[in-house]
Design a protein around this motif. Structure first.
Motif, mmCIF file in Angstrom:
data_model
loop_
_atom_site.group_PDB
_atom_site.id
_atom_site.type_symbol
_atom_site.label_atom_id
_atom_site.label_comp_id
_atom_site.label_asym_id
_atom_site.label_seq_id
_atom_site.Cartn_x
_atom_site.Cartn_y
_atom_site.Cartn_z
ATOM 1 N N UNK A 146 0.816 -1.200 0.000
ATOM 2 C CA UNK A 146 0.000 0.000 0.000
ATOM 3 C C UNK A 146 0.862 1.267 0.000
ATOM 4 N N UNK A 147 1.989 1.194 0.708
ATOM 5 C CA UNK A 147 2.854 2.377 0.805
ATOM 6 C C UNK A 147 3.366 2.806 -0.579
ATOM 7 N N UNK A 148 3.675 1.801 -1.388
ATOM 8 C CA UNK A 148 4.161 2.110 -2.748
ATOM 9 C C UNK A 148 3.071 2.820 -3.553
ATOM 10 N N UNK A 149 1.820 2.355 -3.382
ATOM 11 C CA UNK A 149 0.690 2.974 -4.086
ATOM 12 C C UNK A 149 0.505 4.413 -3.602
ATOM 13 N N UNK A 150 0.577 4.584 -2.268
ATOM 14 C CA UNK A 150 0.422 5.938 -1.706
ATOM 15 C C UNK A 150 1.535 6.870 -2.190
ATOM 16 N N UNK A 151 2.737 6.331 -2.272
ATOM 17 C CA UNK A 151 3.866 7.132 -2.745
ATOM 18 C C UNK A 151 3.659 7.575 -4.207
ATOM 19 N N UNK A 152 3.186 6.611 -5.005
ATOM 20 C CA UNK A 152 2.940 6.921 -6.429
ATOM 21 C C UNK A 152 1.854 7.982 -6.556
ATOM 22 N N UNK A 153 0.792 7.841 -5.750
ATOM 23 C CA UNK A 153 -0.319 8.811 -5.795
ATOM 24 C C UNK A 153 0.169 10.191 -5.356
ATOM 25 N N UNK A 154 0.998 10.182 -4.338
ATOM 26 C CA UNK A 154 1.541 11.438 -3.826
ATOM 27 C C UNK A 154 2.391 12.147 -4.897
ATOM 28 N N UNK A 155 3.216 11.354 -5.572
ATOM 29 C CA UNK A 155 4.094 11.901 -6.612
ATOM 30 C C UNK A 155 3.269 12.432 -7.796
ATOM 31 N N UNK A 156 2.200 11.673 -8.109
ATOM 32 C CA UNK A 156 1.311 12.087 -9.196
ATOM 33 C C UNK A 156 0.649 13.431 -8.877
ATOM 34 N N UNK A 157 0.217 13.578 -7.636
ATOM 35 C CA UNK A 157 -0.415 14.827 -7.205
ATOM 36 C C UNK A 157 0.584 15.983 -7.259
ATOM 37 N N UNK A 158 1.766 15.738 -6.763
ATOM 38 C CA UNK A 158 2.798 16.774 -6.717
ATOM 39 C C UNK A 158 3.193 17.252 -8.121
ATOM 40 N N UNK A 159 3.304 16.282 -9.021
ATOM 41 C CA UNK A 159 3.802 16.627 -10.353
ATOM 42 C C UNK A 159 2.717 17.081 -11.324
ATOM 43 N N UNK A 160 1.521 16.494 -11.212
ATOM 44 C CA UNK A 160 0.483 16.805 -12.207
ATOM 45 C C UNK A 160 -0.721 17.548 -11.624
ATOM 46 N N UNK A 161 -0.839 17.568 -10.321
ATOM 47 C CA UNK A 161 -1.971 18.248 -9.685
ATOM 48 C C UNK A 161 -3.228 17.397 -9.672
ATOM 49 N N UNK A 162 -3.145 16.122 -10.120
ATOM 50 C CA UNK A 162 -4.316 15.241 -10.149
ATOM 51 C C UNK A 162 -4.275 14.307 -8.926
ATOM 52 N N UNK A 163 -5.405 14.290 -8.191
ATOM 53 C CA UNK A 163 -5.468 13.419 -7.011
ATOM 54 C C UNK A 163 -5.932 12.030 -7.453
ATOM 55 N N UNK A 164 -5.115 11.029 -7.185
ATOM 56 C CA UNK A 164 -5.461 9.672 -7.605
ATOM 57 C C UNK A 164 -6.513 9.091 -6.655
ATOM 58 N N UNK A 165 -7.488 8.416 -7.272
ATOM 59 C CA UNK A 165 -8.548 7.760 -6.482
ATOM 60 C C UNK A 165 -8.091 6.326 -6.211
ATOM 61 N N UNK A 166 -7.811 6.012 -4.948
ATOM 62 C CA UNK A 166 -7.283 4.681 -4.617
ATOM 63 C C UNK A 166 -8.447 3.790 -4.161
ATOM 64 N N UNK A 167 -8.617 2.695 -4.880
ATOM 65 C CA UNK A 167 -9.778 1.821 -4.624
ATOM 66 C C UNK A 167 -9.304 0.434 -4.184
ATOM 67 N N UNK A 168 -9.922 -0.058 -3.105
ATOM 68 C CA UNK A 168 -9.718 -1.457 -2.700
ATOM 69 C C UNK A 168 -8.447 -1.732 -1.931
ATOM 70 N N UNK A 169 -7.791 -0.755 -1.426
ATOM 71 C CA UNK A 169 -6.565 -1.010 -0.655
ATOM 72 C C UNK A 169 -6.825 -0.854 0.832
#
Lengths: 169, 470
Positions: A146-169
């Motif tokens: 899960x931490x890897x997914x959260x890290x990827x989502x965090x990086x995506x938000x920081x770089x693109x401004x899009x908040x990733x919707x995390x489902x089922x974790x």
């Protein structure tokens, strides 16, 4: 990206060779051959410029990668393409799938932009496009923690401004 | 009290420079007195004129190498003007062998004296008033030049030469009376706050000045000789449109859009050469051509002189910056003159010569808008960056917070924006954020796009406006 670079180098070589031959035949006054090689050099120049731009974008995407995965499924209205390629990179400025590039965020607010990101236990779904067309890419992300997914989502938000919707974790 | 002192120093500085410049315009730099003297002796004028211009160019260009303080600038102006005086004396006598040496010496040291004045323009004229000081020196020096020309062409060449020398002496007195002030702290602050230096804006300005003054060189060689027969009129009217244009530009309200007037100036140059081609060579034709040509010269000269004056605040050595800027002008005149000599020596008919001149003007004008645009943006950028740096940290943070609410940037874009606002170059930003320079450029483009601006200067301007509204 290797393929793009290889193509770019090929066109550069072709351009140089055709120019040299055109000049050489020009000196020997073979006008028809000069025109033929002139046309070839012109076409190869256009292709060279195009590949150089592609390589620039690919380098930009590669330099700003957020996530590297092994498989991608691209869907557009009306058709679906499955791709299993070694080199798939999600970045601040788009996706690089082999030698194919899907850009976003490179042309400001009026160009293609990343709209949404969803991450489930198996895949990451990215929707992007401009006013005329929207595309979706499904990626087998291969993340098990899960931490890897959260890290990827965090990086995506920081770089693109899009908040990733995390489902089922 | 200080204000009065600085006002008097400004007047002294303007007066001293005006008299020096009047000497240069009436004698040393393609002046009517020099032309008349050379004509009187029947010598080859072109050789002498070009030598004087080259020496003047060298003086302007190299002055900054050895004048690095206000005291040195004053010494250089006094010493240079003294040497000019000594080098002009042989012209009262039939000693053509000494004339060439005299022109080289007076050309070089008058160039040095002009460049050294940069220190006094910066020290005694407030930043927003430079356009007025520049207009004043150009107007007064041209009025003095007209007086000298009228005497030289209608009375006696030697009396005209005497008046030129008198201008030099009076100028020396005013410069001698100039006070020396301690280092201007405000200038020092501005200078240190400027990122990346003024090298690029100065190069652009020099290019701009060089291109535009090729027309002046052409005018000297192509238009002026065609109206030589109207001696009386030419002696007093020649610089009148120039002075009128300067006076109008000087007294326009600060808010007036001067860039539009530049386009009118371009049209006037075109009109001058077209009129030269189509009209005859009588009095009314001369009035038309000269009014259009010299009026345009006045508009453009004040434009670049005032930009150069404003640039002095960002310079370590005002005499170097001022000298290099003016040397571009002299180089333009030189190249235009050589072009004009080449064109006329081929013996082409007047219409064809005018067509060639017009073609050169068209090429010049096609390049001007983009050059002008870039130059103004660069200068505006410097000014805004300096303004931003003078703000407190909390004010800067407020501005960036407003950006966030107006049009959300990504975290990465915000980081890039912060560094842009602190005046960092793309390379420096890339180094600070550990990303490539191309990435920085792409982020910057995205930020510009979100604010619908096309440059850093516009971006910062937008942010400052937002702050005022907030």
């Amino acid at each position: 990206m290797k393929l793009i670079r290889k193509r770019r180098n090929g066109y550069a070589l072709l351009f140089a060779a055709s120019i040299c031959l055109a000049v050489w035949f020009g000196v020997t006054s073979m006008l028809e051959v000069v025109f033929a090689f002139g046309a070839i050099s012109l076409i190869s120049l256009v292709l060279l410029v195009r590949q150089s731009r592609l390589l620039y974008d690919a380098t930009l995407i590669w330099d700003n990668r957020i996530l590297a995965v092994s498989s991608a499924l691209i869907s557009m209205p009306g058709r679906q393409i499955k791709k299993d390629i070694e080199e798939t990179v999600v970045s601040t400025f788009g996706i690089l799938i082999g030698s194919e590039i899907y850009r976003w965020g490179l042309d400001g607010v009026h160009g293609v932009r990343l709209h949404t990101a969803h991450i489930d236990q198996e895949r990451m779904y990215l929707t992007f496009g401009d006013a005329a067309q929207t595309m979706r890419v499904d990626l087998l992300h291969g993340m098990t923690q899960k931490q890897a997914v959260l890290d990827a989502a965090q990086k995506l938000l920081r770089e693109t401004g899009v908040t990733a919707d995390i489902i089922g974790w | 009290m200080n204000g009065l002192k600085s006002f008097n120093a400004r007047r002294l500085s303007v007066a001293g420079f005006s008299f020096l410049f009047a000497y240069i315009l009436s004698f040393q730099f393609e002046g009517q007195v020099l032309y008349s003297l050379l004509d009187l002796r029947g010598t080859d004028a072109d050789r002498y004129i070009l030598t004087a211009i080259i020496a003047h160019f060298a003086g302007l260009f190299t002055c900054g190498l050895f004048v690095k303080s206000q005291a040195a600038a004053k010494s250089m102006m006094l010493g240079g003007m003294g040497l000019c005086l000594a080098a002009t004396v042989p012209f009262f006598f039939p000693l053509p062998t000494l004339w060439m040496g005299g022109l080289i010496v007076s050309g070089y040291f008058s160039g040095c004296a002009v460049a050294a004045w940069g220190f006094f323009l910066r020290a005694f004229t407030p930043q927003n008033e430079r356009i007025k000081s520049c207009a004043d020196v150009l107007i007064y020096s041209n009025l003095l030049m007209i007086a000298v020309n009228v005497v030289a062409m209608n009375r006696s060449t030697f009396i005209g030469l005497g008046l030129s020398v008198l201008c030099l002496v009076i100028g020396m007195v005013f410069i001698w009376m100039l006070p020396l002030v301690q280092k201007n702290e405000q200038n020092k602050t501005f200078k240190n706050k400027t990122h990346g230096g003024i090298k690029n804006p100065l190069i652009l300005l020099c290019l701009f000045v060089f291109i535009i003054t090729i027309n002046s060189g052409l005018m000297y060689q192509v238009i002026n000789p065609a109206f030589e027969h109207l001696t009386g009129l030419v002696s007093w009217y020649w610089a009148v449109p120039y002075i009128v244009a300067l006076a109008i530009m000087r007294n326009l309200p600060m808010k007036a859009n001067r860039s539009r007037i530049l386009y009118i100036g371009m049209a006037m140059i075109m009109g001058a050469f077209i009129s030269f081609m189509l009209l005859g060579r009588n009095t009314s034709d001369y009035l038309t051509v000269d009014t259009l040509m010299l009026g345009a010269c006045g508009i453009f000269d004040l434009f670049w002189w005032s930009i150069l004056g404003e640039m002095l605040d960002y310079s370590d050595n005002p005499s170097q910056t001022f000298g290099i800027g003016l040397s571009a002008n002299v180089f333009g005149v030189l190249c235009g003159g050589v072009l004009g000599i080449a064109v006329t020596s081929m013996g082409l008919p007047g219409a064809e010569v005018a067509v060639i001149a017009l073609t050169v003007v068209c090429v010049t004008l096609a390049m001007l808008p983009s050059l002008n645009h870039q130059l103004v943006l660069l200068l505006k950028s410097h000014a805004y960056l300096a303004a931003y740096d003078n703000m407190s940290q909390s004010q800067q943070t407020d501005i960036v917070r407003q950006v966030k609410t107006l049009n959300p940037l990504t975290v990465r874009e915000q980081e890039v924006l912060q560094l842009i606002l602190s005046g960092k170059s793309n390379r420096e930003i890339a180094g600070a954020l550990f990303i490539s320079e191309n990435t920085v450029k792409t982020h910057a483009r995205s930020i510009f796009s979100k604010y619908d601006v096309s440059s850093r200067a516009e971006l910062i301007s937008t942010l400052l406006k937002n702050q005022t509204v907030g």
